[in-house]
Design a protein around this motif. Structure first.
Motif, PDB file in Angstrom:
ATOM      1  N   ILE A  59       0.830  -1.276   0.139  1.00  0.00           N
ATOM      2  CA  ILE A  59       0.199   0.076   0.141  1.00  0.00           C
ATOM      3  C   ILE A  59       0.929   1.363  -0.196  1.00  0.00           C
ATOM      4  O   ILE A  59       0.502   2.136  -0.900  1.00  0.00           O
ATOM      5  N   THR A  63       1.180   3.899  -3.351  1.00  0.00           N
ATOM      6  CA  THR A  63       0.724   5.114  -2.810  1.00  0.00           C
ATOM      7  C   THR A  63       1.728   6.144  -3.111  1.00  0.00           C
ATOM      8  O   THR A  63       1.443   7.248  -3.814  1.00  0.00           O
ATOM      9  N   SER A  67       1.533   8.862  -6.480  1.00  0.00           N
ATOM     10  CA  SER A  67       1.527  10.277  -5.847  1.00  0.00           C
ATOM     11  C   SER A  67       2.215  11.108  -6.902  1.00  0.00           C
ATOM     12  O   SER A  67       2.049  12.078  -6.902  1.00  0.00           O
ATOM     13  N   ARG A  75      -5.102  11.484  -7.183  1.00  0.00           N
ATOM     14  CA  ARG A  75      -4.513  11.080  -6.003  1.00  0.00           C
ATOM     15  C   ARG A  75      -5.493  10.871  -4.885  1.00  0.00           C
ATOM     16  O   ARG A  75      -5.415   9.840  -4.286  1.00  0.00           O
ATOM     17  N   VAL A  78      -6.941   7.597  -5.332  1.00  0.00           N
ATOM     18  CA  VAL A  78      -6.274   6.465  -4.982  1.00  0.00           C
ATOM     19  C   VAL A  78      -6.321   6.553  -3.497  1.00  0.00           C
ATOM     20  O   VAL A  78      -6.314   5.048  -2.933  1.00  0.00           O
ATOM     21  N   ILE A  79      -5.987   7.485  -2.803  1.00  0.00           N
ATOM     22  CA  ILE A  79      -6.125   7.287  -1.367  1.00  0.00           C
ATOM     23  C   ILE A  79      -7.340   7.030  -0.944  1.00  0.00           C
ATOM     24  O   ILE A  79      -7.423   6.111   0.176  1.00  0.00           O
ATOM     25  N   VAL A  82      -6.953   3.247  -1.136  1.00  0.00           N
ATOM     26  CA  VAL A  82      -6.265   2.728  -0.274  1.00  0.00           C
ATOM     27  C   VAL A  82      -6.927   2.641   1.388  1.00  0.00           C
ATOM     28  O   VAL A  82      -7.041   1.490   1.953  1.00  0.00           O
TER      29      VAL A  82
END
Length: 97
Positions: A59, A63, A67, A75, A78-79, A82
């Protein structure tokens, strides 16, 4: 697998090497509870080291890598993914609580 076996063997060797006074002062139920506690501890360490740590490393790597190559809106997505994946992992494994 050898790390887990080494931990078990070390715990067994420690248990055997304890003074006989320890066993004289304890009932057999208490000794069995200590052995069961050892098993639960070994299972927790095994789970954390061999299941959770690779997941966390993946992870973090994904990330950080993403990023640097994507814009801020992607981003955020994606966060969010996650965080969702971490939440799903925690729900799948209730023994982490």
């Amino acid at each position: 697998m050898s790390l887990k076996r080494n931990i078990k063997e070390g715990a067994l060797r420690h248990t055997i090497e304890l003074l006989i006074d320890f066993y004289n002062d304890k009932s057999s139920i208490e000794v069995v509870e200590v052995i069961n506690l050892k098993e639960r501890f070994i299972n927790l360490v095994d789970y954390l080291l061999f299941n959770t740590m690779p997941f966390i490393i993946n992870i973090i790597t994904i990330t950080v890598y993403l990023s640097h190559f994507i814009n801020r809106y992607i981003r955020l997505i994606v966060i969010a993914i996650v965080v969702l994946q971490i939440w799903v992992e925690l729900v799948k494994n209730p023994k982490l609580f």
